[in-house]
Structure formats: structure tokens, C-alpha cells
Scaffold this active site. Sequence first.
Site, PDB file in Angstrom:
ATOM      1  N   GLU A 151       5.638   0.643   9.493  1.00 15.34           N
ATOM      2  CA  GLU A 151       4.911   1.859   9.107  1.00 15.34           C
ATOM      3  C   GLU A 151       5.850   3.064   9.068  1.00 15.34           C
ATOM      4  OE1 GLU A 151       3.227   3.421   7.137  1.00 15.34           O
ATOM      5  OE2 GLU A 151       1.264   2.690   7.771  1.00 15.34           O
TER       6      GLU A 151
ATOM      7  N   ASP B 247      -1.248   1.493   4.177  1.00 22.54           N
ATOM      8  CA  ASP B 247      -2.179   2.509   3.678  1.00 22.54           C
ATOM      9  C   ASP B 247      -2.696   2.160   2.283  1.00 22.54           C
ATOM     10  OD1 ASP B 247       0.071   2.859   2.167  1.00 22.54           O
ATOM     11  OD2 ASP B 247       0.466   4.920   2.813  1.00 22.54           O
TER      12      ASP B 247
END
Length: 481
Positions: free
Chosen positions: A204, A280
Site C-alpha cells: 500500500e 483502492d
Amino acid sequence: AGPCDLYSSGGTPCVAAHSTTRALYSAFSGSLYQVKRGSDNTTTSIAPLSAGGVANGTAQDSFCTGTTCLITIIYDQSGRGNHLTQAPPGGFQGPEANGYDSLASATGAPVTLNGHKAYGVFISPGTGYRNDKVSGTATGDAAEGMYAVLDGTHYNGGCCFDYGNAETNNLDTGNGHMEAIYFGDSTTWGTGSGSGPWLMADLENGLFSGVSPANNPGDPSITSRFFTAIVKGKPNQWALRGANAASGSLSTYYSGVRPNKTGYNPMSKEGAIILGIGGDNSVSAQGTFYEGVMTSGYPTDDTENSVQADIVAAKYATTSLTSGPALTVGSSISLRATTAGYTTRYLAHTGATVNTQVVSSSSTTALKQQASWTVRTGLGNSACYSFESKDTPGSYIRHNNFVLVLNASDSSKQFKEDATFCSSAGMNGQGNSIRAWGYPTKHVRHYTNVSYIATNGGLNTFDAAASYNDDVSWVASTSFA
Ligand code: AHR
Ligand code: AHR
Ligand code: AHR
């Protein structure tokens, strides 16, 4: 023993096991994946030929004959119900209704395993699968391992062709909230040696190739057609390992402490599972997935080495990407439309626009040439084709935003892939249907006499399901000019 039997023996059992090509437990004989066909929107599930065996690819071929097929569910073989389905919107929207991602074509990635036909999951940009309601995957700083078998030649630099652990709310919730396999040649975050593609860990807000958030020369560019990718992590320790999935053994590209950047030690894993997208729901990447698992606990190198041996023994091999009436490289052809009312029209161009035009033996030489194409070896994949203009040598049919155009080649990887098409038997029983190599859900179609690559039903007007099979079926003949 299958890969998950080996992980179990090693004390790090699979908590998710996904494959459209084979059973990952020697005793598994249940459904591997579900497909939905375009003709009547019905579904069927594909199981292994026998317990522990290869997927019944010919059952899929029968079900999908004369229509399109999408992979709707990739079942979890672990018994935990961690199935993968169409990914919902998150930080980014997918291209389908309500921001969902696209589903993969069931036929974009044919292979054989020990000689049996099976299909991988061909992820085009916009395609993604996810499960946010998971059971048993690692959360927080807990230990886990994962591997995936991928196509080492199908990748891009977009974010992010991933398989593994991600956010449960489809949003970027911060550093350390993911731990997934990434494969591609993105240079936005980390890089390895050479020009890629690389295996990296998507943790991430960063793709990591080693301890540095930037370049780590120990992470090699991948050149094998079939690639085994491994990522594993536990408190302040993680590793990247890889191998040719068709021969040989694993190499360790990195093993050591967490990246020296805030937020990755300890980790804050959330446990959702993604395939083909970023945490995402970034949807710009492409790649092909054949099989993969996630484990509970940090597998030993020895366990992974035995899994690699099992993958090699499965004998992944390439098979033809084309079927139906053959097209001959070097020949010049004209392609006639087969939709009733349009059967005197041929695939042609007017300047850069690719359209259909009424052509006959008494047409002008200029028009005949506009409707004549030389079949070339696929610029982006030599197992498929490209179509070079007869009157404008060096210019090829390519898609751009799903519209066909005639453009001079700029020799870029993007152009070559956009100009590569794979043929199969015509969907309406006549001639050929011709899919875009990079978007195998989309076939060359005429719509209001303009040419597109189109899905069988979809949000673009040219994706209309009505008369799809006819509009995507073309009869090839010796060219007019
Ligand atoms: O870490 C790289 C990407 O950054 C993640 O996959 C995504 O969630 C974010 O945009
Ligand atoms: O046609 C679809 C995509 O649109 C092409 O792959 C890309 O070049 C363009 O952005
Ligand atoms: O391209 C001609 C016609 O236009 C197609 O057959 C139809 O789908 C669209 O209306």
C-alpha cells in the site's frame, strides 16, 4: 499432493486457494470457477477432470460455443468460502455499471497442463476480482504467505496487477494496509534490475522490490512465459521469491526486514483478497493469473520449494490462441460483414477511420485498396495477427478507446498490443470472429457502419447485445486489391 497439501504439511495451511486451471488439493473435486455465457446469461461451473486434476476446459468450450463467456466466480478451494467475484468500486471506479470492474473473458488465456486444455484469468485494464468478507486471512502484523502462477509476458506499468491481501473497504487506508503479489513494470514506486517486469510486494502506497522503497538490484526482470511469484511476511520480516513455473527452482530475490519507510513495521493488514487491481481498486493494470493461494503462517523456504516442484510437475504449456478458419500470414484479405442487410459491406478505412463500405469487383481501385488488408504476425503477440493497410503500408488497424483506427506504428508496446487480434470461429457460424488480444471480451464489430472492439452487452452504445453475433462475424476472402 497438491500445493495446499504441501502447505498443510508444512504447518502453514492455505486459507484461500484460487485456480481456474487445476485443483490445488489432491482431494479437491469441487467447482473451480463459474462462467456466464452471453447467449442466454446462464452460468455453469467448471470442475477438475478428476480429484486433484486439471480443469475441464472442454466442458467450458462446449458451454461457450457460438457465444461469449465471462468468468463470474473463482471459487476458494480451501473450504473457507473466500471466493473471488466482480470487484466493486473503491477509491477508483471500474468501467461497468455502478463503478464495478469488468469480468475476465473465459477464453483469453488458454494453456495446457500435462496436455489438458484449461484457461487462465486474462486481466485487461478495467478488470478485477475481490472478496472483502474473508475468513482466516492475515490481519494486522500476522504472518502469511502467498504464491501465484502468472504469465510472465503479460504485464504493463499501470497500477496494479496484484493478488493478495488488501483493504476490506476498497479504499487506500494507509501504508502497510496491504500485502500482495505485484507483477508488472511500474516505475512509480520500487524497481528492480533491468527494465522489468518485476515481482514486487504491494504493501500500500508502494510497490517494494526489497528493503529500499526505490531500486533493489537483487530483484530481477522476469523473462519466463510462466512465472511463479511468492510474497510472504511476518513481524519485521518479509521475502520475495520467484521461478520459471515450467522448470527449475525458486530464487530468493529479497529476504529481510521490512522496508525502511514509516508505516510498514508493524504492518496493518486488513485481510481482503484482490486479483488484478490495487487495494483502492486502481484498475489500470493487465496480467494473467492461473493459480494462487494465501496461507496462514509464514511458510518455510522448503515448503515453497516443494510447491514449486508441484507447479513444474503440472506442466504448464502454451497452446494456440486462434481457432476457426485459418488466416495466413502474408496473405491479403478482405473481410465481409455477415449481418443481414449489410452483407455487401467490407471492413475498410476512410483515412484513419475504420468502417465498413460497400465494395464489389466494379469498385474503384482506391476503394478496393481501402478494403484490403495484409495479414501480419501479431505485433504484440506472435500467436495472433495484425492487419496492415494495403494502401498505407506501415499503418495497422488498432483500437484506441475501443474504437478501431488506422494508425502508423510508433513501435511502442502499447501500439503493438492495441494492433494485435486473435481469430476464432465466427460467433454466428460464418467466417471468423476477431477479438482484441489485450481485451479478449471485445471483438471487432461494425456498428452503424463504423468499427469498434465491443463486448456482448455493455455500457457503450456499440456494445449492444442485439445482433452482436452477426456484427462480430466476418468472412475472409482474397483481397479486392
Ligand atoms: O501501493 C500501490 C497502490 O497504491 C495500491 O495498490 C493502491 O491501493 C494505491 O493506489
Ligand atoms: O482501446 C482501448 C485502449 O484505449 C487502448 O488499449 C489504449 O491505447 C487506449 O487508451
Ligand atoms: O453496422 C451496421 C449496424 O449498426 C449493425 O448491424 C447494428 O448493430 C447497428 O445498428
